[in-house]
Design a protein around this motif. Structure first.
Motif, short mmCIF file in Angstrom:
data_model
loop_
_atom_site.label_atom_id
_atom_site.label_comp_id
_atom_site.label_asym_id
_atom_site.label_seq_id
_atom_site.Cartn_x
_atom_site.Cartn_y
_atom_site.Cartn_z
N GLY A 41 -0.19 14.02 -4.34
CA GLY A 41 -0.85 13.72 -5.61
C GLY A 41 0.03 13.09 -6.67
N GLY A 42 -0.17 13.55 -7.91
CA GLY A 42 0.48 12.95 -9.08
C GLY A 42 2.00 12.92 -8.98
N ARG A 45 2.86 9.88 -6.85
CA ARG A 45 2.55 8.70 -7.66
C ARG A 45 3.64 8.45 -8.70
N ASP A 55 4.67 18.85 -12.14
CA ASP A 55 3.62 19.60 -11.45
C ASP A 55 3.78 19.43 -9.96
N ASP A 57 2.37 19.91 -6.45
CA ASP A 57 1.20 20.24 -5.63
C ASP A 57 1.62 20.15 -4.18
N ARG A 128 -10.14 13.19 0.36
CA ARG A 128 -11.05 13.83 -0.60
C ARG A 128 -10.54 13.75 -2.03
N ARG A 129 -9.46 13.09 -2.25
CA ARG A 129 -8.90 13.00 -3.60
C ARG A 129 -9.58 11.92 -4.43
N ASP A 130 -9.19 11.86 -5.71
CA ASP A 130 -9.93 10.97 -6.62
C ASP A 130 -9.65 9.49 -6.42
N ASN A 134 -3.47 8.49 -6.17
CA ASN A 134 -3.21 9.94 -6.14
C ASN A 134 -3.32 10.50 -4.73
N ASP A 174 -18.39 13.65 -7.25
CA ASP A 174 -17.76 14.29 -8.39
C ASP A 174 -17.68 13.34 -9.59
N ARG A 177 -14.74 12.48 -12.09
CA ARG A 177 -13.70 11.50 -11.76
C ARG A 177 -13.76 10.28 -12.67
N ARG A 180 -11.42 10.82 -15.34
CA ARG A 180 -10.05 10.71 -14.83
C ARG A 180 -9.66 9.26 -14.65
N ARG A 183 -8.79 7.93 -17.98
CA ARG A 183 -7.54 8.54 -18.46
C ARG A 183 -6.32 7.87 -17.81
N ARG A 187 -3.57 5.58 -19.70
CA ARG A 187 -2.23 6.16 -19.77
C ARG A 187 -1.19 5.23 -19.15
P1 ATP Z 1 -1.48 14.51 -14.55
O1 ATP Z 1 -0.28 13.63 -14.59
O2 ATP Z 1 -2.47 14.25 -15.64
O3 ATP Z 1 -1.20 15.96 -14.31
P2 ATP Z 1 -2.30 14.53 -11.81
O4 ATP Z 1 -2.57 13.39 -10.92
O5 ATP Z 1 -1.18 15.43 -11.49
O6 ATP Z 1 -2.22 13.95 -13.26
P3 ATP Z 1 -4.10 16.80 -11.79
O7 ATP Z 1 -5.33 16.93 -12.61
O8 ATP Z 1 -2.98 17.72 -12.01
O9 ATP Z 1 -3.68 15.29 -11.93
O10 ATP Z 1 -4.54 16.86 -10.27
C1 ATP Z 1 -3.62 16.92 -9.20
C2 ATP Z 1 -4.11 16.12 -8.02
O11 ATP Z 1 -5.34 16.67 -7.55
C3 ATP Z 1 -4.42 14.66 -8.35
O12 ATP Z 1 -3.30 13.84 -8.18
C4 ATP Z 1 -5.54 14.33 -7.40
O13 ATP Z 1 -5.01 13.93 -6.17
C5 ATP Z 1 -6.26 15.65 -7.20
N1 ATP Z 1 -7.47 15.77 -8.03
C6 ATP Z 1 -7.57 16.30 -9.27
N2 ATP Z 1 -8.83 16.26 -9.72
C7 ATP Z 1 -9.57 15.70 -8.75
C8 ATP Z 1 -10.96 15.38 -8.60
N3 ATP Z 1 -11.85 15.61 -9.58
N4 ATP Z 1 -11.34 14.83 -7.45
C9 ATP Z 1 -10.46 14.59 -6.46
N5 ATP Z 1 -9.17 14.84 -6.53
C10 ATP Z 1 -8.70 15.39 -7.66
#
Ligand code: ATP
Length: 435
Positions: A41-42, A45, A55, A57, A128-130, A134, A174, A177, A180, A183, A187
């Motif tokens: 994820g983030g 990225r 963070d 994950d 399944r991610r957004d 990510n 969802d 999204r 997101r 955002r 950003r």
């Molecule tokens: P930030 O820098 O704002 O924390 P992030 O990418 O880490 O951004 P989070 O909201 O912490 O965002 O979510 C962590 C991960 O979970 C994301 O990178 C994404 O892959 C996944 N994720 C979060 N929300 C969703 C969603 N609504 N649908 C699918 N995947 C999601």
């Protein structure tokens, strides 16, 4: 995994020794469990963008909760378990948070003679991610440490600075999204790709949000309004047609009208002013933006908003309280002539910083803006010279009267009717004679 690339070099260049060691420990524990483990994820990225992201994950192909328990023992930290989702959060003594999720192995039964095929579960998890940006992972097991897992051409989208969903039904699955997407676009100064934007517009047209009773709408809206520079994101919300869903009473001004834009600029200005002066102070910018956007709506409309989006009761009370007090203060100060310091104090003393900055943002008269500025920088810090102990020495018996006396002294001080301790003592004995 044709695109496999090893990021160990980038990781050692960008991450602290402590984080690398932590990731290695996750990998080692995963080997003990015979699981594959990934950071996803983030974090991935932002690593590729060479930005820090604290963070963590983690996804394991196996029982995430059992894994989290063992890992927490090894690292020294607390575990919060979410049994239903197979996820857990480890909070280290340092305060660092690690989220652990389970990627379930899914078996696809083929008909007849063909064997059961095990689809890589990390691939399904990422699918399944957004957004594609990510949906990358880095493997952490020692033998493959640092291997980038990129099934969906995410690296290319990152290069193109494009926000893309992974499949056409993403916003149907969802709709939060959409928030997101906006955002991240604002950003990172990326662009929502054309096809993805079309999917958003379709989802909005089909009114996919329904009633908005998923509490994540409000969570995502808050995150959007809390971004460093929320104005472009709010304008994008309007551009994509989300205002009627969020703020139906602003319907006549579908395309952000001049007044709203002006109000956003003023809000950003008030926040920047405050940040410059009080860099370390904690406050919630989203509250100021939300109040400002709904600045011309009556209190009841804000209440309806809170109900529709399942705003938690405490937050609801806070929002309504701030709006009521702030609107009342603005009206009071705008109608009279130049206010006395004590009048400013009385109008503002129950407000939080968010409410005060909201007053500053929406005020039309410079006098009101000045009142807020003077209250924040000077008046709110004023105190009488006498305190409770002095009053006791003067012969007053502690009780509710103390509050009244001290408030009277403060008001006299604000209006410069007293200067010295002796002035204050004289005022107390004159106004509150002892029998
Ligand atoms: P930030 O820098 O704002 O924390 P992030 O990418 O880490 O951004 P989070 O909201 O912490 O965002 O979510 C962590 C991960 O979970 C994301 O990178 C994404 O892959 C996944 N994720 C979060 N929300 C969703 C969603 N609504 N649908 C699918 N995947 C999601």
């Amino acid at each position: 995994l044709e695109r496999s690339r090893n990021l160990t070099h980038l990781m050692t260049g960008c991450l602290s020794g402590a984080v690398i060691e932590l990731l290695q420990t996750v990998g080692a524990v995963a080997d003990d469990f015979l699981y594959n483990a990934f950071v996803v994820g983030g974090f991935v990225r932002d690593l590729l963008l060479r930005k820090t992201n604290m963070d963590l994950d983690i996804v394991v192909e196996g029982d995430g909760i059992a894994f989290a328990r063992t890992l927490a023992k090894k690292l020294g930290g607390r575990v919060r378990e979410h049994e239903r989702f197979g996820t857990a959060t480890i909070i280290l003594h340092s305060g660092l948070k690690i989220d652990i999720a389970t990627a379930r192995l899914e078996y696809y039964e083929y008909p007849a003679a063909l064997p059961t095929v095990e689809l890589s579960s990390i691939k399904l998890d990422l699918y399944r991610r957004d957004f594609t940006i990510n949906a990358m992972a880095i493997q952490l097991n020692p033998a493959h440490f640092g291997r980038l897992v990129d099934f969906f051409n995410s690296q290319n989208d990152l290069k193109q600075m494009a926000i893309k969903v992974l499949h056409n039904l993403s916003f149907v699955d969802d709709p939060t999204r959409i928030f997101r997407a906006i955002r991240f676009e604002k950003r990172m100064d990326f662009t929502i790709a054309r096809h993805t934007e079309r999917l958003i517009r379709n989802a909005v047209k089909m009114n996919l949000f329904g009633k908005g009773d998923d509490p994540r709408f409000f969570t995502e809206l808050k995150l959007l309004l809390n971004e460093e520079n929320a104005t472009p994101a709010i304008e994008r919300l309007a551009d994509l047609g989300l205002f009627p869903f969020l703020w139906p009473d602003l319907r006549p001004h579908l395309n952000i009208d001049r007044r709203l834009r002006h109000c956003l600029v003023q809000t950003q200005r008030a926040i920047s002013w405050f940040k410059l002066l009080y860099a370390g102070d904690q406050y919630d910018p989203w509250i100021i933006f939300l109040l400002a956007i709904m600045g011309r709506s009556p209190l009841s409309v804000l209440a309806t908003f809170c109900d529709r989006f399942h705003v938690p009761p405490k937050t609801r009370a806070l929002l309504l309280g701030e709006k009521q007090l702030a609107d009342q203060a603005s009206r009071q100060l705008a109608t009279a002539g130049p206010p006395k310091n004590s009048e400013i104090h009385l109008a503002f003393k129950e407000l939080r910083i968010e409410g005060l900055l909201y007053v500053m943002a929406v005020a039309r008269k410079t006098e009101v803006k000045k009142a807020v500025s003077s209250y924040i920088t000077k008046l709110r810090h004023e105190k009488p010279l006498l305190g409770g102990d002095d009053l006791k020495q003067l012969g007053y018996r502690p009780g509710p009267i103390f509050k009244t006396i001290l408030e009277t002294l403060l008001i006299a001080r604000l209006d410069q009717e007293v200067k010295t301790r002796d002035n204050e003592i004289a005022l107390v004995s004159q106004r509150f004679p002892l029998r």
